[in-house]
Design a protein around this motif. Structure first.
Motif, PDB file in Angstrom:
ATOM      1  N   MET A   1       0.835  -1.198   0.000  1.00 49.28           N
ATOM      2  CA  MET A   1       0.000   0.000   0.000  1.00 49.28           C
ATOM      3  C   MET A   1       0.875   1.255   0.000  1.00 49.28           C
ATOM      4  O   MET A   1       1.845   1.334   0.736  1.00 49.28           O
ATOM      5  N   ASN A   2       0.506   2.243  -0.840  1.00 48.92           N
ATOM      6  CA  ASN A   2       1.222   3.522  -0.916  1.00 48.92           C
ATOM      7  C   ASN A   2       0.409   4.609  -0.236  1.00 48.92           C
ATOM      8  O   ASN A   2      -0.706   4.873  -0.670  1.00 48.92           O
ATOM      9  N   LYS A   3       0.960   5.238   0.792  1.00 47.87           N
ATOM     10  CA  LYS A   3       0.183   6.272   1.485  1.00 47.87           C
ATOM     11  C   LYS A   3       1.049   7.459   1.871  1.00 47.87           C
ATOM     12  O   LYS A   3       2.239   7.306   2.179  1.00 47.87           O
ATOM     13  N   LYS A   4       0.397   8.646   1.868  1.00 45.58           N
ATOM     14  CA  LYS A   4       1.084   9.874   2.291  1.00 45.58           C
ATOM     15  C   LYS A   4       0.616  10.255   3.688  1.00 45.58           C
ATOM     16  O   LYS A   4      -0.581  10.476   3.902  1.00 45.58           O
ATOM     17  N   ILE A   5       1.548  10.320   4.625  1.00 49.34           N
ATOM     18  CA  ILE A   5       1.194  10.652   6.012  1.00 49.34           C
ATOM     19  C   ILE A   5       1.818  11.994   6.381  1.00 49.34           C
ATOM     20  O   ILE A   5       3.011  12.211   6.160  1.00 49.34           O
ATOM     21  N   LEU A   6       0.997  12.884   6.927  1.00 52.43           N
ATOM     22  CA  LEU A   6       1.526  14.173   7.373  1.00 52.43           C
ATOM     23  C   LEU A   6       1.769  14.119   8.879  1.00 52.43           C
ATOM     24  O   LEU A   6       0.872  13.768   9.644  1.00 52.43           O
ATOM     25  N   ILE A   7       2.983  14.478   9.283  1.00 53.84           N
ATOM     26  CA  ILE A   7       3.320  14.511  10.707  1.00 53.84           C
ATOM     27  C   ILE A   7       3.203  15.964  11.176  1.00 53.84           C
ATOM     28  O   ILE A   7       3.840  16.859  10.623  1.00 53.84           O
ATOM     29  N   VAL A   8       2.356  16.184  12.181  1.00 58.87           N
ATOM     30  CA  VAL A   8       2.154  17.542  12.717  1.00 58.87           C
ATOM     31  C   VAL A   8       2.437  17.499  14.216  1.00 58.87           C
ATOM     32  O   VAL A   8       1.528  17.291  15.014  1.00 58.87           O
ATOM     33  N   PRO A   9       3.706  17.675  14.595  1.00 59.03           N
ATOM     34  CA  PRO A   9       4.108  17.453  15.995  1.00 59.03           C
ATOM     35  C   PRO A   9       3.552  18.490  16.976  1.00 59.03           C
ATOM     36  O   PRO A   9       3.256  18.150  18.114  1.00 59.03           O
ATOM     37  N   GLY A  10       3.447  19.765  16.531  1.00 59.93           N
ATOM     38  CA  GLY A  10       2.901  20.799  17.415  1.00 59.93           C
ATOM     39  C   GLY A  10       3.840  21.199  18.533  1.00 59.93           C
ATOM     40  O   GLY A  10       5.051  21.320  18.327  1.00 59.93           O
ATOM     41  N   ASP A  11       3.281  21.387  19.724  1.00 61.94           N
ATOM     42  CA  ASP A  11       3.997  22.017  20.841  1.00 61.94           C
ATOM     43  C   ASP A  11       4.367  21.042  21.962  1.00 61.94           C
ATOM     44  O   ASP A  11       3.850  19.931  22.034  1.00 61.94           O
ATOM     45  N   GLY A  12       5.176  21.555  22.879  1.00 62.38           N
ATOM     46  CA  GLY A  12       5.486  20.819  24.112  1.00 62.38           C
ATOM     47  C   GLY A  12       6.070  19.448  23.839  1.00 62.38           C
ATOM     48  O   GLY A  12       7.014  19.297  23.056  1.00 62.38           O
ATOM     49  N   ILE A  13       5.471  18.425  24.463  1.00 53.49           N
ATOM     50  CA  ILE A  13       5.966  17.063  24.260  1.00 53.49           C
ATOM     51  C   ILE A  13       5.502  16.479  22.922  1.00 53.49           C
ATOM     52  O   ILE A  13       5.888  15.363  22.570  1.00 53.49           O
ATOM     53  N   GLY A  14       4.692  17.233  22.171  1.00 55.07           N
ATOM     54  CA  GLY A  14       4.200  16.752  20.877  1.00 55.07           C
ATOM     55  C   GLY A  14       5.304  16.164  19.994  1.00 55.07           C
ATOM     56  O   GLY A  14       5.214  15.011  19.559  1.00 55.07           O
ATOM     57  N   PRO A  15       6.388  16.941  19.734  1.00 49.10           N
ATOM     58  CA  PRO A  15       7.454  16.417  18.872  1.00 49.10           C
ATOM     59  C   PRO A  15       8.114  15.136  19.427  1.00 49.10           C
ATOM     60  O   PRO A  15       8.433  14.234  18.659  1.00 49.10           O
ATOM     61  N   GLU A  16       8.295  15.055  20.747  1.00 49.46           N
ATOM     62  CA  GLU A  16       8.956  13.874  21.334  1.00 49.46           C
ATOM     63  C   GLU A  16       8.117  12.617  21.137  1.00 49.46           C
ATOM     64  O   GLU A  16       8.632  11.560  20.766  1.00 49.46           O
ATOM     65  N   VAL A  17       6.830  12.713  21.407  1.00 45.36           N
ATOM     66  CA  VAL A  17       5.999  11.501  21.325  1.00 45.36           C
ATOM     67  C   VAL A  17       5.654  11.147  19.869  1.00 45.36           C
ATOM     68  O   VAL A  17       5.585   9.969  19.514  1.00 45.36           O
ATOM     69  N   THR A  18       5.488  12.183  19.043  1.00 47.19           N
ATOM     70  CA  THR A  18       5.137  11.923  17.643  1.00 47.19           C
ATOM     71  C   THR A  18       6.291  11.258  16.894  1.00 47.19           C
ATOM     72  O   THR A  18       6.079  10.461  15.984  1.00 47.19           O
ATOM     73  N   VAL A  69      -3.228  12.145   9.051  1.00 55.19           N
ATOM     74  CA  VAL A  69      -2.358  13.045   9.808  1.00 55.19           C
ATOM     75  C   VAL A  69      -2.057  12.426  11.169  1.00 55.19           C
ATOM     76  O   VAL A  69      -2.973  12.000  11.884  1.00 55.19           O
ATOM     77  N   LEU A  70      -0.771  12.357  11.505  1.00 56.23           N
ATOM     78  CA  LEU A  70      -0.376  11.972  12.868  1.00 56.23           C
ATOM     79  C   LEU A  70      -0.026  13.263  13.600  1.00 56.23           C
ATOM     80  O   LEU A  70       0.877  13.995  13.205  1.00 56.23           O
ATOM     81  N   PHE A  71      -0.775  13.532  14.657  1.00 55.65           N
ATOM     82  CA  PHE A  71      -0.756  14.837  15.311  1.00 55.65           C
ATOM     83  C   PHE A  71      -0.173  14.708  16.721  1.00 55.65           C
ATOM     84  O   PHE A  71      -0.358  13.684  17.375  1.00 55.65           O
ATOM     85  N   GLY A  72       0.520  15.755  17.184  1.00 53.32           N
ATOM     86  CA  GLY A  72       1.092  15.713  18.536  1.00 53.32           C
ATOM     87  C   GLY A  72       0.186  16.404  19.546  1.00 53.32           C
ATOM     88  O   GLY A  72      -0.769  15.822  20.047  1.00 53.32           O
ATOM     89  N   ALA A  73       0.470  17.656  19.843  1.00 53.46           N
ATOM     90  CA  ALA A  73      -0.319  18.407  20.827  1.00 53.46           C
ATOM     91  C   ALA A  73      -0.141  19.892  20.547  1.00 53.46           C
ATOM     92  O   ALA A  73       0.836  20.288  19.910  1.00 53.46           O
TER      93      ALA A  73
END
Ligand code: IPM
Ligand code: MG
Length: 356
Positions: A1-18, A69-73
């Motif tokens: 399967m071919n898919k495009k995923i957008l990572i949107v880490p946001g603020d605070g711990i968002g980038p670490e967990v994403t 979309v995989l989103f952080g916080a």
């Protein structure tokens, strides 16, 4: 399967967990032979700093063009104590929900058996609890008219629901109940609010289309009590935006920690997957945040947006195995957890990856 995923880490711990959630998606692609391509975009406080806007047009365009979309916080403490700030990180989140038509927010509350003791609720009350919340996400007091009058001395927020908005979230809840224990609890405040009376009327009507599903109506105050008293009595819960916001934070304690809970926001287009926890600036940058909510959000993404059931289960299973092996992050550790089993964000992520 071919898919495009957008990572949107946001603020605070968002980038670490994403970052951990993304690694899990990578691992799944490798193991199951999929091609996932990624792009990244800004939202929240970091977007305000870079562009002046909490949800730049570029981010929205990228979201609409991606498959999920995989989103952080989002959030920053500097706004919490400054009620006069006109531009706020949360506006980005709300605008995203509205613009992408994300009217259904699914918040599964599932307790991993190994975490029975991590909750402040007694294990015998908790064991076996498994609730799926459907929180309406694009209406209610969140999006109604708001403002000040009388020279700023009076403030108002209008709650509004249309028949159509209630119908579509109710149908989602009933459809899901059919794949579970066939029980829906609709939560409102129909003894006081007109929006709730419309809500109840519409849910009663939709219920007739699902004679195989048992329906009950509860007031929100009683529900808050019942969630703690007897969480096992619930299967699917459907409720309005503000009630759902509050009840799901409460219900997170059934799962042991906010750090464990994932959510899916879906509608007519791209789905957004995110932990229910916030930006947690008190622990940002310390490398101690629990990444499992982001990992479980990735599992929801695989299942709901891509229909990849086996892949999704492989992720959930890996989390289960990590917990069975005794590994914990700080938020889900208890007095009996040996110090060497308490892991930071990255180490916890590595344990999950090695079990996929
Ligand atoms: C959530 C959050 C948001 C909400 C905030 C950050 C605006 O609490 O997703 O539950 O209230 O919806
Ligand atoms: Mg909330």
């Amino acid at each position: 399967m071919n898919k495009k995923i957008l990572i949107v880490p946001g603020d605070g711990i968002g980038p670490e967990v994403t970052a951990v959630g993304k690694k899990v998606l990578d691992k799944i692609a490798e193991k199951f032979g999929h091609q996932f391509s990624y792009d990244e975009a800004l939202i929240g406080h970091v977007a305000i700093e870079a562009t002046g806007l909490p949800l730049p047009d570029e981010t929205l365009t990228k979201m609409k063009a991606s498959d999920a979309v995989l989103f952080g916080a989002v959030g920053h403490p500097k706004y919490d104590n400054d009620p006069s700030a006109k531009v706020r990180p949360e506006q980005g989140l709300l605008k995203m929900r509205k613009e992408l038509g994300l009217y259904a927010n699914l918040r599964p509350i599932k307790l991993f058996d190994e975490l029975l003791d991590a909750s402040s609720i007694k294990p015998e009350i908790l064991k076996g609890a498994d609730i799926l919340f459907f929180r309406e996400l694009t209406g209610d007091i969140y999006f109604g008219d708001k403002g000040r009058k009388n020279d700023g001395d009076t403030a108002y927020d209008v709650a509004e629901y249309s028949r159509y908005e209630v119908e579509r979230i109710a149908r989602k809840a009933f459809d899901a109940a059919r794949t579970r224990n066939k029980k829906v609890c609709s939560v409102d405040k129909a003894n006081v609010l007109e929006t709730s009376r419309l809500w109840r009327e519409v849910v009663q009507k939709i219920a007739l289309e699902y004679p195989d599903v048992e329906i009950e109506h509860q007031f929100v105050d009683a529900t808050a009590m019942l969630l703690i008293k007897d969480p096992k009595r619930f299967d699917v819960v459907v409720t309005a935006n503000l009630f759902g916001d509050i009840l799901t934070d409460e219900a997170s304690q059934i799962a042991g920690s906010m750090g464990m809970l994932a959510s899916a926001s879906i509608g007519d287009g791209t789905g957004v997957y995110e932990p229910i926890h916030g930006s947690a600036h008190d622990i940002t940058g310390k490398g101690v945040a629990n990444p499992l909510a982001s990992v479980l959000s990735a599992a929801l993404l695989l299942d709901i947006s891509f229909g990849l059931k086996a892949e999704s289960e492989a992720v959930i299973n890996a989390v289960d195995l990590v917990l069975k092996a005794g590994f914990r992050t700080r938020d889900i550790a208890d007095a009996s957890t040996p110090a060497n089993m308490i892991l930071g964000t990255e180490a916890m992520g590595a344990e999950v990856l090695s079990r996929i």
